[in-house]
Write a protein that holds these residues in place. Structure first.
Motif, short mmCIF file in Angstrom:
data_model
loop_
_atom_site.label_atom_id
_atom_site.label_comp_id
_atom_site.label_asym_id
_atom_site.label_seq_id
_atom_site.Cartn_x
_atom_site.Cartn_y
_atom_site.Cartn_z
N VAL A 82 -17.36 -5.60 -4.12
CA VAL A 82 -16.93 -6.15 -2.83
C VAL A 82 -16.00 -7.32 -3.05
O VAL A 82 -16.28 -8.22 -3.84
CB VAL A 82 -18.15 -6.58 -2.00
N ALA A 104 -27.31 -4.72 -5.04
CA ALA A 104 -26.68 -5.63 -6.00
C ALA A 104 -25.58 -4.97 -6.80
O ALA A 104 -24.52 -5.57 -7.05
CB ALA A 104 -27.75 -6.20 -6.93
N PRO A 140 -15.52 -6.78 2.61
CA PRO A 140 -16.88 -6.76 3.18
C PRO A 140 -16.97 -6.02 4.51
O PRO A 140 -17.89 -5.22 4.70
CB PRO A 140 -17.20 -8.25 3.35
N LYS A 179 -19.24 -2.70 5.23
CA LYS A 179 -20.32 -2.81 6.23
C LYS A 179 -20.20 -1.70 7.27
O LYS A 179 -21.20 -1.03 7.59
CB LYS A 179 -20.25 -4.18 6.92
N GLU A 236 -22.46 -4.86 -4.71
CA GLU A 236 -21.88 -6.17 -4.42
C GLU A 236 -20.77 -6.52 -5.41
O GLU A 236 -19.80 -7.19 -5.07
CB GLU A 236 -22.96 -7.26 -4.48
N THR A 271 -28.97 -4.26 3.66
CA THR A 271 -28.38 -5.19 2.72
C THR A 271 -27.66 -4.42 1.62
O THR A 271 -28.20 -3.46 1.07
CB THR A 271 -29.46 -6.09 2.09
N VAL A 272 -26.46 -4.84 1.28
CA VAL A 272 -25.69 -4.17 0.24
C VAL A 272 -26.42 -4.32 -1.08
O VAL A 272 -26.78 -5.43 -1.48
CB VAL A 272 -24.27 -4.76 0.13
#
Length: 316
Positions: free
Chosen positions: A28, A22, A37, A41, A25, A19-20
């Motif tokens: 992104v 916080a 994204p 990923k 994020e 999971t990216v």
């Protein structure tokens, strides 16, 4: 940008949740300076895989989105090359050139404009960007020539080149001489008599010309950065390899092209292309080496390069 080697180990990266985080994020998105994204990923997945394999210990990794515009107009360059150091919670986006392609006049035109790339490929001699997975390798530094700086003083251009090694469709990166370097060269070269100069040849002549900065232009397929950005990026991988993921791959190009030709809009998820560039180019094109290399070889056979001429002696 500092590198927190003391607080980072491969185990931390290899076991980190996919999971990216916080803090990342917030970077992104599809605005200038953000990372899309799908690009993040894939770049993270490549990096994590190489860490697990034990081939990477660098706390940072790289990514590039070649679907974004290089030139935003009015002297502003698009930021589309990313350095990501998760241990430090550091993210940086900088401009980068894309492959110029070529126009084989009367045969095939696969050239790219300065703003957006429409053509991609992995053929030798194509000057095209090829998306996919890369690893940074050795750094080669070479003398390119003497030029006059802003103060009318002699200065030497010593340029470093980071060799990339690819896999899959990018596996020929080394034979293509694909890597990263500052977007600078010395043009209009002549031989200037400079006995005693450390860069002079055995006859006492040194390469002399005009410094050209093409950070706002295109490359021969390599990843080119401004001189100031190159001075920050290259030391990060000297004797400490890491991963570079370049988007798009051929499958991405095919998916986007099929969607465009069918008259449909790109979905919110799935096939991705920068909207500004897609509007400009219409549809992208991937030219594989298997098809393009024979065309280039035949063109070169039909249009042999002229015999190399000796460099002129500089006028006093």
């Amino acid at each position: 940008m500092g590198i927190a080697l003391a607080v980072w180990t491969p185990v931390h990266a290899a076991t980190r949740d996919q999971t990216v985080p916080a803090w990342l994020e917030g970077h992104v998105g599809e605005e200038d300076g953000q990372i899309a994204p799908v690009v993040l990923k894939r770049a993270r997945a490549l990096y994590m895989r190489k860490v697990r394999e034990g081939t990477v210990r660098n706390p940072c990794y790289f990514a590039m989105d070649a679907t974004r515009p290089a030139d935003l107009g009015e002297g502003h360059l698009g930021r589309r090359f990313y350095t990501i150091c998760e241990a430090e919670q550091a993210f940086r986006a900088v401009p980068s050139g894309h492959g110029s392609g070529r126009n084989l006049k009367g045969v095939l035109d696969f050239s790219n404009g300065r703003t957006c790339a429409a053509n991609f490929g992995n053929a030798e001699g194509s000057n095209l960007t090829a998306g996919g997975a890369y690893m940074t390798s050795e750094v080669k530094t070479s003398f390119k020539g003497i030029y006059r700086d802003q103060n009318r003083q002699d200065a030497a251009l010593i340029r470093s080149f980071v060799q990339f090694d690819g896999e899959g469709e990018t596996a020929n990166a080394r034979s293509r001489a694909i890597g990263g370097h500052a977007a600078q060269l010395v043009k209009g070269i002549c031989l200037r008599k400079s006995p005693g100069d450390a860069h002079a040849n055995k006859d006492g002549y040194v390469l002399f010309g005009k410094l050209v900065d093409y950070a706002a232009g295109r490359s021969n397929g390599c990843t080119s950065w401004s001189a100031s950005d190159a001075r920050q990026i290259i030391p990060m991988v000297r004797d400490n390899p890491t991963t570079l993921y370049i988007y798009p791959e051929s499958s991405d190009i095919d998916a986007v092209t099929k969607r465009v030709k069918a008259g449909g809009k790109l979905p919110a998820t799935g096939a991705y292309w920068n909207a500004t560039c897609l509007k400009q180019i219409g549809a992208p094109r991937f030219l594989p080496a298997s098809k393009l290399e024979p065309i280039i070889a035949q063109y070169q056979a039909d249009h042999p390069a002229p015999e190399p001429r000796s460099l002129p002696i500089c006028e006093p």
